[in-house]
Design a protein around this motif. Sequence first.
Motif, PDB file in Angstrom:
ATOM      1  N   ASP A 226       0.811  -1.214   0.000  1.00  0.00           N
ATOM      2  CA  ASP A 226       0.000   0.000   0.000  1.00  0.00           C
ATOM      3  C   ASP A 226       0.849   1.271   0.000  1.00  0.00           C
ATOM      4  OD1 ASP A 226      -2.214  -1.695   0.132  1.00  0.00           O
ATOM      5  OD2 ASP A 226      -3.304  -0.293   1.420  1.00  0.00           O
ATOM      6  N   SER A 227       2.152   1.138  -0.293  1.00  0.00           N
ATOM      7  CA  SER A 227       3.017   2.323  -0.461  1.00  0.00           C
ATOM      8  C   SER A 227       4.181   1.912  -1.364  1.00  0.00           C
ATOM      9  CB  SER A 227       3.503   2.847   0.899  1.00  0.00           C
ATOM     10  OG  SER A 227       4.208   1.849   1.604  1.00  0.00           O
ATOM     11  N   SER A 228       5.376   1.781  -0.797  1.00  0.00           N
ATOM     12  CA  SER A 228       6.539   1.292  -1.538  1.00  0.00           C
ATOM     13  C   SER A 228       7.524   0.685  -0.548  1.00  0.00           C
ATOM     14  CB  SER A 228       7.221   2.428  -2.314  1.00  0.00           C
ATOM     15  OG  SER A 228       7.905   3.297  -1.423  1.00  0.00           O
ATOM     16  N   PRO A 229       8.419  -0.192  -1.004  1.00  0.00           N
ATOM     17  CA  PRO A 229       9.345  -0.855  -0.076  1.00  0.00           C
ATOM     18  C   PRO A 229      10.225   0.108   0.707  1.00  0.00           C
ATOM     19  CG  PRO A 229       9.349  -1.973  -2.197  1.00  0.00           C
ATOM     20  CD  PRO A 229       8.552  -0.717  -2.379  1.00  0.00           C
ATOM     21  N   MET A 230      10.874   1.027   0.001  1.00  0.00           N
ATOM     22  CA  MET A 230      11.799   1.924   0.668  1.00  0.00           C
ATOM     23  C   MET A 230      11.089   2.928   1.573  1.00  0.00           C
ATOM     24  SD  MET A 230      14.930   1.160   0.157  1.00  0.00           S
ATOM     25  CE  MET A 230      15.767   2.686   0.581  1.00  0.00           C
ATOM     26  N   PHE A 231       9.942   3.435   1.143  1.00  0.00           N
ATOM     27  CA  PHE A 231       9.205   4.381   1.994  1.00  0.00           C
ATOM     28  C   PHE A 231       8.760   3.691   3.277  1.00  0.00           C
ATOM     29  CE2 PHE A 231       5.203   6.182   3.528  1.00  0.00           C
ATOM     30  CZ  PHE A 231       5.604   7.491   3.777  1.00  0.00           C
ATOM     31  N   THR A 232       8.257   2.464   3.161  1.00  0.00           N
ATOM     32  CA  THR A 232       7.835   1.721   4.345  1.00  0.00           C
ATOM     33  C   THR A 232       9.000   1.540   5.306  1.00  0.00           C
ATOM     34  OG1 THR A 232       6.091   0.529   3.181  1.00  0.00           O
ATOM     35  CG2 THR A 232       6.951  -0.489   5.176  1.00  0.00           C
ATOM     36  N   ALA A 233      10.147   1.123   4.782  1.00  0.00           N
ATOM     37  CA  ALA A 233      11.321   0.892   5.627  1.00  0.00           C
ATOM     38  C   ALA A 233      11.742   2.165   6.348  1.00  0.00           C
ATOM     39  CB  ALA A 233      12.472   0.372   4.768  1.00  0.00           C
ATOM     40  N   MET A 234      11.884   3.251   5.613  1.00  0.00           N
ATOM     41  CA  MET A 234      12.365   4.490   6.212  1.00  0.00           C
ATOM     42  C   MET A 234      11.351   5.064   7.199  1.00  0.00           C
ATOM     43  SD  MET A 234      15.333   4.649   4.931  1.00  0.00           S
ATOM     44  CE  MET A 234      15.354   2.859   4.675  1.00  0.00           C
ATOM     45  N   ALA A 235      10.076   5.017   6.854  1.00  0.00           N
ATOM     46  CA  ALA A 235       9.046   5.580   7.726  1.00  0.00           C
ATOM     47  C   ALA A 235       8.937   4.786   9.026  1.00  0.00           C
ATOM     48  CB  ALA A 235       7.701   5.593   7.004  1.00  0.00           C
ATOM     49  N   VAL A 236       8.872   3.470   8.918  1.00  0.00           N
ATOM     50  CA  VAL A 236       8.686   2.633  10.109  1.00  0.00           C
ATOM     51  C   VAL A 236       9.853   2.774  11.076  1.00  0.00           C
ATOM     52  CG1 VAL A 236       8.613   0.247  10.938  1.00  0.00           C
ATOM     53  CG2 VAL A 236       7.165   0.946   9.038  1.00  0.00           C
ATOM     54  N   PHE A 237      11.079   2.700  10.580  1.00  0.00           N
ATOM     55  CA  PHE A 237      12.216   2.702  11.498  1.00  0.00           C
ATOM     56  C   PHE A 237      12.632   4.099  11.948  1.00  0.00           C
ATOM     57  CE2 PHE A 237      12.453  -1.586   9.807  1.00  0.00           C
ATOM     58  CZ  PHE A 237      12.633  -2.299  10.987  1.00  0.00           C
ATOM     59  N   THR A 238      12.272   5.122  11.194  1.00  0.00           N
ATOM     60  CA  THR A 238      12.442   6.479  11.705  1.00  0.00           C
ATOM     61  C   THR A 238      11.511   6.694  12.891  1.00  0.00           C
ATOM     62  OG1 THR A 238      13.090   7.361   9.546  1.00  0.00           O
ATOM     63  CG2 THR A 238      12.293   8.945  11.170  1.00  0.00           C
ATOM     64  N   LEU A 239      10.251   6.274  12.737  1.00  0.00           N
ATOM     65  CA  LEU A 239       9.291   6.374  13.841  1.00  0.00           C
ATOM     66  C   LEU A 239       9.713   5.494  15.015  1.00  0.00           C
ATOM     67  CD1 LEU A 239       5.871   6.360  11.926  1.00  0.00           C
ATOM     68  CD2 LEU A 239       6.865   8.249  13.243  1.00  0.00           C
ATOM     69  N   TYR A 240      10.207   4.304  14.716  1.00  0.00           N
ATOM     70  CA  TYR A 240      10.684   3.403  15.769  1.00  0.00           C
ATOM     71  C   TYR A 240      11.769   4.086  16.599  1.00  0.00           C
ATOM     72  CZ  TYR A 240      13.210  -0.475  17.957  1.00  0.00           C
ATOM     73  OH  TYR A 240      13.836  -1.296  18.856  1.00  0.00           O
ATOM     74  N   GLY A 241      12.790   4.618  15.933  1.00  0.00           N
ATOM     75  CA  GLY A 241      13.890   5.263  16.639  1.00  0.00           C
ATOM     76  C   GLY A 241      13.431   6.461  17.443  1.00  0.00           C
ATOM     77  N   LEU A 242      12.560   7.284  16.853  1.00  0.00           N
ATOM     78  CA  LEU A 242      12.085   8.490  17.527  1.00  0.00           C
ATOM     79  C   LEU A 242      11.243   8.146  18.750  1.00  0.00           C
ATOM     80  CD1 LEU A 242      11.766  11.566  17.593  1.00  0.00           C
ATOM     81  CD2 LEU A 242       9.812  11.321  16.032  1.00  0.00           C
ATOM     82  N   LEU A 243      10.254   7.269  18.575  1.00  0.00           N
ATOM     83  CA  LEU A 243       9.349   6.936  19.671  1.00  0.00           C
ATOM     84  C   LEU A 243      10.060   6.190  20.799  1.00  0.00           C
ATOM     85  CD1 LEU A 243       6.098   5.882  17.747  1.00  0.00           C
ATOM     86  CD2 LEU A 243       6.532   8.004  18.998  1.00  0.00           C
TER      87      LEU A 243
END
Length: 288
Positions: free
Chosen positions: A177-194
């Motif tokens: 429902d998006s793209s491979p690289m966007f999913t990877a960067m979005a999920v783990f950026t949020l993971y690190g921040l939260l």
Amino acid sequence: MTWFALSLGAAFFMASNSAFMKRFFSDLSAWEMSLIPYFYAMPLMALTIPFIGIPPIGPRFLPALAWVLPVLMVSIILHYRAIRMSPLSLTLPFLSFTPVFVLFTGDLILDETLSVPGVAGMLLVVVGGYVLNLDAARYGFLGPIRAIWKEPGSGLMLVVAFLYGLTSVGGKVMILDSSPMFTAMAVFTLYGLLLTLILIWTGKTSFRSLTQKPLLGTVAALIVFAEIVCHNLAMSMTAAAYMITIKRTTGIFSVLYGWLLFKERGIRFRLLGTVIMTVGAAVIALWG
């Protein structure tokens, strides 16, 4: 075969990250170990998003993100807790059980159809996971299974294997429902921040503790970044169960790291188990 090479790359970088963190950061808590690579990788991942662009977001992306992110946090924290308390060659190989969980969750969530050779390959990987602990067979056929519970990190990694089975399938929903690289960067950026905010707020870490080893932290970030990229690109190219099965050959690299870096014993059966796992991976790659 591109997906196979990327999956194998993800396996190598996953084992390398675990070995690196155990070698240089095991003086920290499991909470801090689970954050360090992603804390240092956050700027790199956030800066990558403008270059890859934001794709059209499908309706399943945000609901999947809402449950994948917290489950991922728990699984990664338990992952580092396991490798911190037990030998590397007796923890990471038990992630080979993840395909069994993905076999069912992938069919349930993604409606993926698996071929007979693909399932046979996955079963070989699981058998390899059993053989890795075969030195306990002197206590009977169930000895290797009982040994899992005697080694706390092994039993804990089985829980992690189940959780990774869930997050891998949920992650593929987000990729579709998006793209491979966007999913990877979005999920783990949020993971690190939260996780940074949560651990500092609860007093489980401090900014000073996180920045004590900046050079080693940067190396850890580059390793985990490479793993994330390989994982998500491979996931977009094949069935989730197949990709995760190949990635679970991380056990091969973990046994070698355990032997070479940490002088772990009982390598004979663990290497035999890795051979069986490799055969299973080959079956999937060639006929799955």
